[in-house]
Each structure stands twice: as structure tokens, then as C-alpha cells.
Design a protein around this motif. Structure first.
Motif, PDB file in Angstrom:
ATOM      1  N   ILE A 155       0.808  -1.214   0.000  1.00 30.54           N
ATOM      2  CA  ILE A 155       0.000   0.000   0.000  1.00 30.54           C
ATOM      3  C   ILE A 155       0.841   1.265   0.000  1.00 30.54           C
ATOM      4  N   GLU A 156       2.087   1.196   0.471  1.00 31.04           N
ATOM      5  CA  GLU A 156       2.922   2.391   0.534  1.00 31.04           C
ATOM      6  C   GLU A 156       3.080   3.025  -0.842  1.00 31.04           C
ATOM      7  N   VAL A 167      -3.277   8.353  -3.779  1.00 34.02           N
ATOM      8  CA  VAL A 167      -4.369   8.706  -2.876  1.00 34.02           C
ATOM      9  C   VAL A 167      -3.949   8.375  -1.452  1.00 34.02           C
ATOM     10  N   GLU A 168      -4.265   9.284  -0.529  1.00 32.66           N
ATOM     11  CA  GLU A 168      -3.907   9.076   0.875  1.00 32.66           C
ATOM     12  C   GLU A 168      -5.086   8.454   1.613  1.00 32.66           C
ATOM     13  N   TRP A 177     -11.140   5.239   2.238  1.00 33.41           N
ATOM     14  CA  TRP A 177     -10.502   6.108   1.245  1.00 33.41           C
ATOM     15  C   TRP A 177     -11.476   7.184   0.810  1.00 33.41           C
ATOM     16  N   GLN A 178     -10.927   8.288   0.318  1.00 32.44           N
ATOM     17  CA  GLN A 178     -11.759   9.390  -0.155  1.00 32.44           C
ATOM     18  C   GLN A 178     -11.352   9.761  -1.580  1.00 32.44           C
ATOM     19  N   TYR A 179     -12.359   9.930  -2.435  1.00 34.88           N
ATOM     20  CA  TYR A 179     -12.136  10.272  -3.838  1.00 34.88           C
ATOM     21  C   TYR A 179     -13.082  11.408  -4.238  1.00 34.88           C
ATOM     22  N   PRO A 180     -12.710  12.184  -5.241  1.00 34.89           N
ATOM     23  CA  PRO A 180     -13.626  13.224  -5.729  1.00 34.89           C
ATOM     24  C   PRO A 180     -14.940  12.647  -6.249  1.00 34.89           C
ATOM     25  N   ASP A 181     -14.852  11.488  -6.929  1.00 36.18           N
ATOM     26  CA  ASP A 181     -16.044  10.847  -7.474  1.00 36.18           C
ATOM     27  C   ASP A 181     -15.675   9.420  -7.889  1.00 36.18           C
ATOM     28  N   ARG A 205      -7.439   3.448  -9.025  1.00 36.01           N
ATOM     29  CA  ARG A 205      -7.234   2.015  -8.874  1.00 36.01           C
ATOM     30  C   ARG A 205      -6.527   1.423 -10.095  1.00 36.01           C
ATOM     31  N   GLU A 206      -6.789   1.958 -11.271  1.00 37.08           N
ATOM     32  CA  GLU A 206      -6.093   1.489 -12.467  1.00 37.08           C
ATOM     33  C   GLU A 206      -4.601   1.829 -12.408  1.00 37.08           C
TER      34      GLU A 206
END
Length: 253
Positions: free
Chosen positions: A177-178, A184-185, A204-208, A216-217
């Protein structure tokens, strides 16, 4: 006769060795929390499954309770966040509370039970189908993020591990994961201590959702990420991913 005695001796030695290994394994499992946990806080995962026809009423009652206790310094509890599931198990709400270890949990809940907050909590009850509480600890390398307002969506991933595999899962996942943190943090990561055992969460937090897909890709292009996923999946009995929307009063949103 000698053959029978020899075979019996072998069986006894084998059984003794099995018992010893199982005992050593049990001790190792008990010590996992000392090895992988941050140890400073206990996080309570309160999961409410709400009647579909009463979601709006529930939200008002939940705000009346959680928004009030998070602002009372005498309770010594912090609200990490409150979310509604938008993809996954519908009409389900997650509330994560941070206590000052187990003694803090004991003191806080005792105060709430003898205060006006308890009446505020009971106002949610008529709108619930079920509820559950799980006490968890943070992984040492993933302290929970402080309150912030970044917008977007949250993804809560839940893994039900095979008993006895927590340490191996943590070591494998931490190494992999590092590299992903370049994109993304994480918001936080926890493992269960009381309630449903052998469960792991990371948030986890994403804009959308589009940004989630693209992030993820990118992770799959990293050296060793495919191996990390394969190994952690091997330790898991099942996995869930929930897309969450923060409620207006949530400190993380």
C-alpha cells in the motif's frame, strides 16, 4: 508389539507437537494487536440498518445525537465521521467514534447512559431494523485522518480474514500500500477487537467514482501490486466495498 509401541510413540509425539504449535499460534494471535496496533485509541463502529420508509426521520434523529455528543468536551469522545451507504447495503449508516482507549470507552458510555444524550440516542430506535457495534483499533502505520472537508465520496473496504492471518495480512498489505499512497492518501485503517472478529477496514476518499476508477487502475501498474492483492485475497474469507456519502455534521467530509 515393538512396532505397535513405536507407532503409538510417534502418534503421541505428533499430537504433542500439534498441541504445542496450536498453543504457540494462539499466543501469537493474542499478541498481534500489540504488534500492528497504534494502541492510543479505540474506535467504535456503530452500524445502523434503517427502515427504508424512515430514512429521513432517522437522519434527523442521528444528527440530534451524534452532532451533540461530538461537541461535549466532558464526554472525551470524538466523532470521526458519519456516512450513509449509497452503493452497497442500502439504507445502512456507519458512525465511527474515537475513544481514549478502553477506559475512555467505559467512562464515556457510562456518562451517556445517565445523561440527556441517552434520550437523544433512543429517538433513533423506532427507525431501525437492526444495529451493531464493533470496537476496533487503528493499524500503527495508518493513523486516522483529522477532520477535513474535501468533498466527494468515501469508500469503506471490509475484509473478513481467516482466523490467525491478521499479522500476515497486515505485513503484506502494508508493503504494497505504501506505493499506492502516491495516488491517494488513506483516511484510516482498523482491525476489530470486540464484536465480529478477524475483520479489517480501510477507508478512502475520492472526488467521485470516475476518479476512484482511475486511481485504482494506476495502482495495478505498480510493481508488486498484483502480488499484494493476490496474497491479501488468500487470507480473506470474503470482502465488501461500500461507497459512502458523509452526513452534513460529519467531521470527515
Amino acid at each position: 508389539m515393538l512396532a505397535r509401541l513405536s507407532a503409538s510413540t510417534v502418534i503421541k509425539k505428533s499430537t504433542a507437537g500439534l498441541v504445542f504449535n496450536e498453543a504457540r499460534r494462539a499466543i501469537s494471535v493474542q499478541q498481534h494487536s500489540r504488534v500492528v496496533a497504534r494502541g492510543k485509541y479505540i474506535h467504535g463502529f456503530e452500524i445502523h440498518r434503517v427502515k427504508p420508509s424512515a430514512v429521513d426521520e432517522y437522519k434527523k434523529a442521528a444528527e440530534g445525537y451524534y452532532a451533540s455528543i461530538k461537541d461535549d468536551p466532558e464526554l472525551h469522545v470524538k466523532l470521526t465521521g458519519s456516512w450513509e451507504t449509497v452503493v452497497g447495503e442500502q439504507d445502512t449508516f456507519f458512525h465511527i467514534l474515537e475513544y481514549e482507549n478502553y477506559s475512555g470507552y467505559d467512562k464515556t458510555t457510562a456518562k451517556i447512559r445517565t445523561s440527556e444524550y441517552y434520550n437523544a440516542y433512543k429517538k433513533m430506535a423506532p427507525y431501525l431494523n437492526s444495529r451493531s457495534l464493533q470496537l476496533s483499533q487503528e493499524f500503527a502505520f495508518f493513523p486516522t485522518a483529522p477532520p477535513h472537508t474535501e468533498g466527494g465520496i468515501f469508500e469503506l473496504r471490509c475484509y473478513q480474514l481467516k482466523p490467525g492471518t491478521l499479522l500476515e495480512w497486515e505485513q503484506t498489505w502494508r508493503r504494497g500500500i505504501e506505493a499506492r499512497r502516491k495516488f491517494v492518501e488513506p483516511v484510516g485503517a482498523w482491525f476489530s477487537q470486540v464484536g465480529r472478529l478477524h475483520q479489517v477496514y480501510h477507508l478512502w476518499q475520492y472526488p467521485d467514482l470516475k476518479a476512484r476508477k482511475e486511481t485504482r487502475e494506476k495502482a495495478w501498474q505498480l510493481d508488486g501490486w498484483a502480488e499484494t492483492v493476490a496474497k491479501t485475497a488468500h487470507f480473506s474469507k470474503f470482502m465488501d466495498a461500500y461507497i459512502l456519502q458523509p452526513l452534513p455534521y460529519s467531521p470527515l467530509k
